[in-house]
Enzyme design. Structure first.
Site, short mmCIF file in Angstrom:
data_model
loop_
_atom_site.label_atom_id
_atom_site.label_comp_id
_atom_site.label_asym_id
_atom_site.label_seq_id
_atom_site.Cartn_x
_atom_site.Cartn_y
_atom_site.Cartn_z
N TYR A 44 0.99 -1.26 0.05
CA TYR A 44 0.01 0.01 0.04
C TYR A 44 1.04 1.29 0.11
CZ TYR A 44 1.17 -0.12 4.98
OH TYR A 44 2.11 0.05 6.27
N ASP A 244 -1.52 2.52 17.17
CA ASP A 244 -1.42 1.88 15.70
C ASP A 244 -1.56 3.11 14.74
OD1 ASP A 244 -1.08 -0.05 13.84
OD2 ASP A 244 -3.22 -0.11 13.55
C1 0GY Z 1 0.01 -2.53 12.07
C2 0GY Z 1 -1.05 -3.19 11.23
C3 0GY Z 1 -1.06 -3.39 10.02
C4 0GY Z 1 0.17 -2.97 9.02
C5 0GY Z 1 1.43 -2.81 9.42
O1 0GY Z 1 3.59 -2.65 8.87
C6 0GY Z 1 2.56 -2.54 8.30
O2 0GY Z 1 2.31 -2.29 7.26
O3 0GY Z 1 1.81 -3.14 10.67
C7 0GY Z 1 -2.06 -4.22 9.05
O4 0GY Z 1 -2.30 -3.81 7.93
O5 0GY Z 1 -2.55 -4.96 9.75
O6 0GY Z 1 0.06 -3.07 13.13
O7 0GY Z 1 0.38 -1.55 11.82
#
Ligand code: 0GY
Length: 290
Positions: A44, A244
Site C-alpha cells: 500500500y 497503531d
Molecule cells: C499494524 C497493522 C498493519 C500494517 C502494518 O507494517 C504494516 O504495514 O503493520 C495491518 O495492515 O494490519 O500493526 O500497523
C-alpha cells in the site's frame, strides 16, 4: 497505486487522562516520501505521516513517549523510522525491519539510532516472504544487544508458528494479540489458544491494541473489551498498548484516536494495571536505563 490517508483528520480529546509518562508502544511513520521513498515491494502507498504529525498526536492524546514500529510500506529501509526517533528529543524509540543477513555492525548502528527490537511480519497481504530459519538466526544476534522481537501474525497461523516462537531466544512481543476473533468472547477458541500461549511461555508479551481492526461491532468496541480485559487482568506484566496511528492501510472505519484511548480504562480498570500497561512494561523494553 493511489496514496491512502488512513488516519482520522480530527481525533477527539480523550475523556480518559492517561497517567503521566505513558508510552504509545505501537505507532508508525510514513515518509515523508520525498525524503524517504516507500519500498518498491510496498503493498500500500500511504500519504505522508511524518514525525511532526505523530508528535502532535502524542501531545493531543496526553502521551509522553512513542515506540515507532517500522511499517511494511518502508520495507527494510529504516530511515524514516530513524529520522522520527532522531526528531523526538529522546521521546521515541523504535522497532526495525531488517534483512536477516544484517551484520552486527549495522545492528549496533541501529541501536545507536534508538532501535530496540526487530519485527517479523507474517501477514501475506503485507510481505512476500517470512523466512523462519533466517529470523531465528538474526534473533540470536540481536539477543546480544538486549533487544526483543515483535511478531505479527493472524490467529489462523498461531498453531503453525508455535515451534518458531519456542525457538526464539529472546523476549517476544506479539502485535494485536495475534489478531483473534474477539466476537466469540474471552472463552472463544482464538482467545483460549492465545491465553494458553501466554500461560506456557513467560517470555511472550502482547500488545492489547487495535480494537478498531479486531472489533466486529465497532465503537464502543464492547466485543474487544470483553475478550481482552481478562488478558490484562491475568498477565499485567506482559501487556503493552498503542494507538497503531496512522493505522496502516485502513480505508473504512478509520478510528478516532481519542476514542481508542478511552478504551484503556475499560481494559485496565485499576490505576495499578494502567501504570503497568502504559508505563512500566513498555519502559522496561524500550527505556530500561531510566
Ligand atoms: C499494524 C497493522 C498493519 C500494517 C502494518 O507494517 C504494516 O504495514 O503493520 C495491518 O495492515 O494490519 O500493526 O500497523
Amino acid at each position: 497505486m493511489t496514496r491512502i490517508t488512513s488516519w482520522h483528520p480530527n481525533p477527539s480529546i480523550p475523556k480518559f487522562t492517561v497517567p503521566k509518562g505513558s508510552v504509545d508502544a505501537h505507532c508508525h511513520v510514513f515518509g515523508p516520501r520525498a525524503q524517504f521513498p516507500f519500498s518498491p515491494k510496498a503493498k500500500y502507498i500511504p500519504e505522508d505521516a511524518g514525525p511532526e504529525k505523530l508528535f502532535a498526536l502524542r501531545d493531543h492524546l496526553g502521551f509522553s513517549r512513542n515506540v515507532i514500529v517500522q511499517a511494511s510500506c518502508h520495507g527494510t529501509d529504516n530511515r524514516a523510522t530513524l529520522n522520527a526517533i532522531a526528531q523526538s528529543n529522546g521521546l521515541a524509540r523504535g522497532v526495525a525491519v531488517v534483512n536477516p543477513d544484517i551484520s552486527m555492525d549495522e545492528l549496533v548502528t541501529l541501536h545507536e539510532g534508538g532501535i530496540r527490537g526487530i519485527r517479523f511480519n507474517f501477514l501475506k497481504r503485507l510481505v512476500d516472504n517470512a523466512p523462519k530459519d533466517k529470523f531465528i538466526e538474526v534473533a540470536e544476534r540481536i539477543s546480544r544487544l538486549g533487544w526483543h522481537v515483535v511478531v505479527y501474525f493472524e490467529a489462523d497461523l498461531l498453531d503453525e508458528l508455535i515451534p518458531f516462537l519456542k525457538a526464539l531466544p529472546v523476549t517476544i512481543v506479539i502485535d494485536h494479540l495475534g489478531r483473534p476473533d474477539v466476537s466469540k468472547g474471552a472463552n472463544g477458541p482464538d482467545m483460549l489458544a492465545f491465553r494458553k500461549l501466554l500461560e506456557e511461555h513467560d517470555n511472550i508479551l502482547t500488545k492489547v491494541s487495535c480494537a478498531d481492526r479486531l472489533s466486529k461491532q465497532g465503537w464502543p468496541f464492547d466485543d474487544f473489551v470483553e475478550a481482552i480485559a481478562p488478558i490484562v487482568a491475568d498477565f499485567p506484566d506482559r501487556v503493552l498498548w498503542g494507538t497503531d496511528w496512522p493505522h496502516p492501510n485502513m480505508q473504512d472505519n478509520i478510528p478516532d484516536d481519542g476514542q481508542l484511548v478511552d478504551i484503556i480504562p475499560r481494559i485496565a480498570p485499576t490505576i495499578a494495571l494502567r501504570e503497568k500497561l502504559l508505563i512500566t512494561n513498555p519502559m522496561r523494553l524500550y527505556w530500561p536505563e531510566l
